[in-house]
Design a protein around this motif. Sequence first.
Motif, PDB file in Angstrom:
ATOM      1  N   GLU A  99       0.837  -1.208   0.000  1.00  0.00           N
ATOM      2  CA  GLU A  99       0.000   0.000   0.000  1.00  0.00           C
ATOM      3  C   GLU A  99       0.865   1.248   0.000  1.00  0.00           C
ATOM      4  OE1 GLU A  99      -3.736   1.848   2.423  1.00  0.00           O
ATOM      5  OE2 GLU A  99      -3.127  -0.188   2.832  1.00  0.00           O
ATOM      6  N   ASP A 100       1.911   1.174   0.792  1.00  0.00           N
ATOM      7  CA  ASP A 100       2.865   2.274   0.853  1.00  0.00           C
ATOM      8  C   ASP A 100       3.516   2.483  -0.522  1.00  0.00           C
ATOM      9  OD1 ASP A 100       3.964   4.123   2.484  1.00  0.00           O
ATOM     10  OD2 ASP A 100       5.610   2.850   3.161  1.00  0.00           O
ATOM     11  N   THR A 101       3.852   1.372  -1.141  1.00  0.00           N
ATOM     12  CA  THR A 101       4.454   1.435  -2.475  1.00  0.00           C
ATOM     13  C   THR A 101       3.491   2.056  -3.479  1.00  0.00           C
ATOM     14  OG1 THR A 101       5.671  -0.554  -1.951  1.00  0.00           O
ATOM     15  CG2 THR A 101       5.550   0.035  -4.260  1.00  0.00           C
ATOM     16  N   PHE A 102       2.239   1.638  -3.415  1.00  0.00           N
ATOM     17  CA  PHE A 102       1.252   2.181  -4.348  1.00  0.00           C
ATOM     18  C   PHE A 102       1.198   3.702  -4.237  1.00  0.00           C
ATOM     19  CE2 PHE A 102      -1.351  -1.972  -4.061  1.00  0.00           C
ATOM     20  CZ  PHE A 102      -0.554  -2.530  -5.036  1.00  0.00           C
ATOM     21  N   ARG A 103       1.228   4.197  -3.005  1.00  0.00           N
ATOM     22  CA  ARG A 103       1.136   5.649  -2.831  1.00  0.00           C
ATOM     23  C   ARG A 103       2.387   6.342  -3.352  1.00  0.00           C
ATOM     24  NH1 ARG A 103      -0.583   4.922   2.584  1.00  0.00           N
ATOM     25  NH2 ARG A 103      -2.762   4.337   2.573  1.00  0.00           N
ATOM     26  N   PHE A 388      -5.432  17.608  -4.659  1.00  0.00           N
ATOM     27  CA  PHE A 388      -4.952  16.625  -5.636  1.00  0.00           C
ATOM     28  C   PHE A 388      -5.666  15.297  -5.424  1.00  0.00           C
ATOM     29  CE2 PHE A 388      -1.474  19.670  -5.756  1.00  0.00           C
ATOM     30  CZ  PHE A 388      -1.357  19.824  -7.124  1.00  0.00           C
ATOM     31  N   THR A 389      -5.909  14.602  -6.521  1.00  0.00           N
ATOM     32  CA  THR A 389      -6.615  13.320  -6.437  1.00  0.00           C
ATOM     33  C   THR A 389      -5.634  12.182  -6.735  1.00  0.00           C
ATOM     34  OG1 THR A 389      -7.170  13.368  -8.762  1.00  0.00           O
ATOM     35  CG2 THR A 389      -8.770  14.339  -7.257  1.00  0.00           C
ATOM     36  N   GLY A 390      -6.106  10.981  -6.540  1.00  0.00           N
ATOM     37  CA  GLY A 390      -5.332   9.828  -7.010  1.00  0.00           C
ATOM     38  C   GLY A 390      -4.487   9.151  -5.960  1.00  0.00           C
ATOM     39  N   VAL A 391      -4.470   9.651  -4.711  1.00  0.00           N
ATOM     40  CA  VAL A 391      -3.724   8.948  -3.659  1.00  0.00           C
ATOM     41  C   VAL A 391      -4.713   8.006  -2.965  1.00  0.00           C
ATOM     42  CG1 VAL A 391      -2.299   9.175  -1.598  1.00  0.00           C
ATOM     43  CG2 VAL A 391      -2.267  10.969  -3.341  1.00  0.00           C
ATOM     44  N   PRO A 392      -4.573   6.702  -3.180  1.00  0.00           N
ATOM     45  CA  PRO A 392      -5.619   5.795  -2.713  1.00  0.00           C
ATOM     46  C   PRO A 392      -5.367   5.202  -1.331  1.00  0.00           C
ATOM     47  CG  PRO A 392      -4.123   4.630  -4.139  1.00  0.00           C
ATOM     48  CD  PRO A 392      -3.543   5.999  -3.954  1.00  0.00           C
TER      49      PRO A 392
END
Length: 534
Positions: A99-103, A388-392
């Motif tokens: 999850e950390d990586t995804f962000r 800003f969008t896109g941080v899941p």
Amino acid sequence: MTSQNPELHREIARRRTFAIISHPDAGKTTITEKLLLFGGAIHLAGAVKAKRNQKSATSDWMSIERERGISVSTAVMTFEYRTLQLNLLDTPGHNDFSEDTFRTLTAVDAVLMVIDATKGVELQTKKLLEVCRLKRTPVITFMNKLDLEAMDPLDLLDNLEKELHMACTPMTWPIGGGKEFQGVYDLRDKTVNFYLAADRGHKNERVVLDSLVSPEAKQLIGKHYEQVTGEIELLEGASEPYDQTRFLRGQQTPVFFGSALHNFGVKELLDCFCDLAPGPQPRETVHRVVDADEDSFSGFVFKIQANMDRNHRDRMAFIRIVSGIFRRGMDIYQPRTGKTMAVRNAMTFLARDRSIVEEAYPGDIIGVPNHGTIRIADTFTQGENLQFTGVPSFAPELFRRVRLRDPMKQKQLQKGLTEVCEEGAAQLFRPLIGSEWIVGAVGTLQFDVIVARLREEYNVDAVFEGLALQVCRWVACKDAAVQKKLEDSATRDLFTDGHGNLCLLTETRFRADYIVEKNPGVTLHTTMELHGNK
Ligand code: G4P
């Protein structure tokens, strides 16, 4: 508005911000080290690992890293190469920290994908590439470990295309393989880069010939000559030509071959990366798209991390600058809270060394010390109300109840859990009724990290107990009346997350479906865009 400031344009043109993705053990650490060596940021092979070990000896939390041989915390490393400034965002390879990586991947403009050529595409790489695809991030591929008995290079390309559903176009081609790996042919400038065998991995001394079709090349390459020329002829006819548009859209990946350990093929990769990878890209907000070359400063938080260095007991919020110039002491505005703060002590990073930032530009990552007022996905601007969008945030899959060994420590426990979970590696759920807090995570390792950190940093002795809960969904209700009915009828299943969002935590998917069926106007979601949360 596009800036007229030449300083801003010059610095934007110099920036490349990227991350390396790979399956554990494919060679990410080794290649990072080689890139830093080329950038002059370190002078000794082995420094990255040595540094990791030296620092981790100082903290219990870090010792989990060491014991398990994985990298839990991520760092930002900045180095110069040619005329460029490269910002490399390190991502943990271990599955539990995905999850950390995804962000982190939301904060880069390009990705370097390292594949172990003895194994081909592996699971973790596949998962990470999915995220890149969603975000249309350009990907450059490095086939590593060609000095071992690797798969055939043509099979590797085939494997990549089949497993990742992505077109690939080789940029270099290996000469020989395994013990006889001798170098690479550069398909772009048609040079032969032959590594001196005696130099394996040290000074990276090479013989460069400007053509493959020469008696000199034939003599140098020896018994592999016919095979290499045959393969290259085949490639030139059959492989898809490099297409900048498709690369920038994440549809085609340029591929390099080499050995990170022996420093073969890495310079070719880095040179080409500098030529192809895009500079700081525009980012979407709820309101409009923000371009890097706007005068006004903006950025978003993609990571919060505690105690990177035991001498500084603070938590660091990592901000990716999207537009404008950050200057030391500048006032920045946080739209979520409506507050403005003067930032005098923002940090930049070289591996884990830090220094105070005087100026920073789009693409740069700055670390701002945080005392609980900054959250993941927060936006900062110079006054404009942007988000800003896109941080899941992803629905966790494992749940534990936390139990205190010393009941007098309830307050410290709550503080510790809140702060550790705010960093985003795990999520905290509070029930609508009752006082039992539940921690949810994507992998089991996070629970061990939390227990160690509660003990180390908050002096709290706690243990986690398993729960029958299995399903977590964020809840959206059509209107207040629908929400009220849901809260009355399914109280025991409802919780709020760390951002105050309503969630459903149940034992079975069947129960979740049943609740939705009984409550028209309710929808459930597995991911949550971390924006607009108060
Ligand atoms: P990671 O960060 O992706 O997990 O991988 P890392 O760089 O730590 O590399 C994993 C192992 O693979 C290391 O061996 C490393 O030396 C080896 N390796 C990396 N690149 C190459 C390469 O090009 N060729 C060969 N032959 N090996 C490579 P280790 O024994 O686990 O660690 P160490 O004791 O060497 O540090």
